[in-house]
Motif scaffolding. Structure first.
Motif, PDB file in Angstrom:
ATOM      1  N   ILE A 159       0.863  -1.182   0.000  1.00  0.00           N
ATOM      2  CA  ILE A 159       0.000   0.000   0.000  1.00  0.00           C
ATOM      3  C   ILE A 159       0.896   1.228   0.000  1.00  0.00           C
ATOM      4  O   ILE A 159       1.802   1.348   0.837  1.00  0.00           O
ATOM      5  CB  ILE A 159      -0.930  -0.010   1.223  1.00  0.00           C
ATOM      6  CG1 ILE A 159      -1.851  -1.228   1.151  1.00  0.00           C
ATOM      7  CG2 ILE A 159      -1.717   1.283   1.319  1.00  0.00           C
ATOM      8  CD1 ILE A 159      -2.720  -1.429   2.369  1.00  0.00           C
ATOM      9  N   GLY A 160       0.667   2.112  -0.925  1.00  0.00           N
ATOM     10  CA  GLY A 160       1.489   3.309  -1.048  1.00  0.00           C
ATOM     11  C   GLY A 160       1.224   4.315   0.063  1.00  0.00           C
ATOM     12  O   GLY A 160       0.310   4.164   0.865  1.00  0.00           O
ATOM     13  N   LYS A 161       2.045   5.339   0.092  1.00  0.00           N
ATOM     14  CA  LYS A 161       1.861   6.394   1.076  1.00  0.00           C
ATOM     15  C   LYS A 161       0.591   7.169   0.772  1.00  0.00           C
ATOM     16  O   LYS A 161       0.187   7.275  -0.385  1.00  0.00           O
ATOM     17  CB  LYS A 161       3.045   7.352   1.042  1.00  0.00           C
ATOM     18  CG  LYS A 161       4.332   6.761   1.583  1.00  0.00           C
ATOM     19  CD  LYS A 161       5.387   7.819   1.662  1.00  0.00           C
ATOM     20  CE  LYS A 161       6.347   7.608   0.504  1.00  0.00           C
ATOM     21  NZ  LYS A 161       7.414   8.559   0.426  1.00  0.00           N
ATOM     22  N   LYS A 162       0.004   7.716   1.817  1.00  0.00           N
ATOM     23  CA  LYS A 162      -1.211   8.500   1.645  1.00  0.00           C
ATOM     24  C   LYS A 162      -0.878   9.781   0.886  1.00  0.00           C
ATOM     25  O   LYS A 162       0.117  10.442   1.166  1.00  0.00           O
ATOM     26  CB  LYS A 162      -1.825   8.833   3.001  1.00  0.00           C
ATOM     27  CG  LYS A 162      -3.185   9.468   2.883  1.00  0.00           C
ATOM     28  CD  LYS A 162      -3.873   9.566   4.210  1.00  0.00           C
ATOM     29  CE  LYS A 162      -5.276  10.108   4.001  1.00  0.00           C
ATOM     30  NZ  LYS A 162      -6.012  10.179   5.246  1.00  0.00           N
TER      31      LYS A 162
END
Length: 168
Positions: free
Chosen positions: A29-32
């Motif tokens: 999951i990538g950074k917000k």
């Protein structure tokens, strides 16, 4: 685009004939997104204050701009095929339409607050910016802005509100 071609081939070949392959475990999951994080902070702030979010038109006109901003429209983007005199330019500020909304609402309530998170548009001033040299340029500059209106507030309230947002 590539995705459309893949979809079209799959549609013609048959979705049911496409093999089902599970995703590998190597994804993360990538950074917000910073924009989404900022929007969340702003929305929670205004929710706590019990303010309403509004959406105003992205269009304006010279008369309205001069009433509110007292400026010319040299850096404004003219809408060539405007369908009426109210929408001849793209907005350069959220203020004019926000003030119009406030003037309409003050007829019905003496205390309220609302805000808008929206985009403004100006003729492209980035062409001389060396940091943006490799980025594909639009014919205009598009910026996201936050604006709010509070009726029946004090300067101290405004200062506290701005500090709260900036701290986060």
């Amino acid at each position: 685009i590539k995705e459309d071609i893949v979809e079209e081939v799959s549609r013609v070949y048959g979705y049911d004939k496409t093999p089902l392959i599970p995703l590998g475990w190597s994804f993360s999951i990538g950074k917000k997104n910073l924009d989404a994080k900022l929007r969340g902070i702003v929305l929670s702030f205004f929710r706590e204050k019990d303010w309403n979010e509004i959406y105003t038109y992205s269009f304006t006109n010279e008369k309205l701009e001069n009433q509110i901003l007292s400026t010319n429209l040299e850096d404004g983007i003219r809408v060539i095929n405007a369908f009426n005199e109210e929408y001849t330019h793209m907005r350069r500020s959220l203020a004019p339409r926000l003030f119009m909304a406030a003037s309409e609402n003050v007829k019905h309530a003496q205390k309220f607050g609302f805000f808008e998170i929206g985009k403004i548009y100006k003729k492209d001033a980035r062409s001389n910016d060396p940091l943006l040299g490799g980025i594909e340029k639009k014919p205009f500059l598009e910026q996201k802005k936050i604006a709010w209106v509070l009726i029946s507030g004090s300067i101290e309230d405004l200062r506290r509100d701005i500090e709260w947002i900036l701290e986060r």
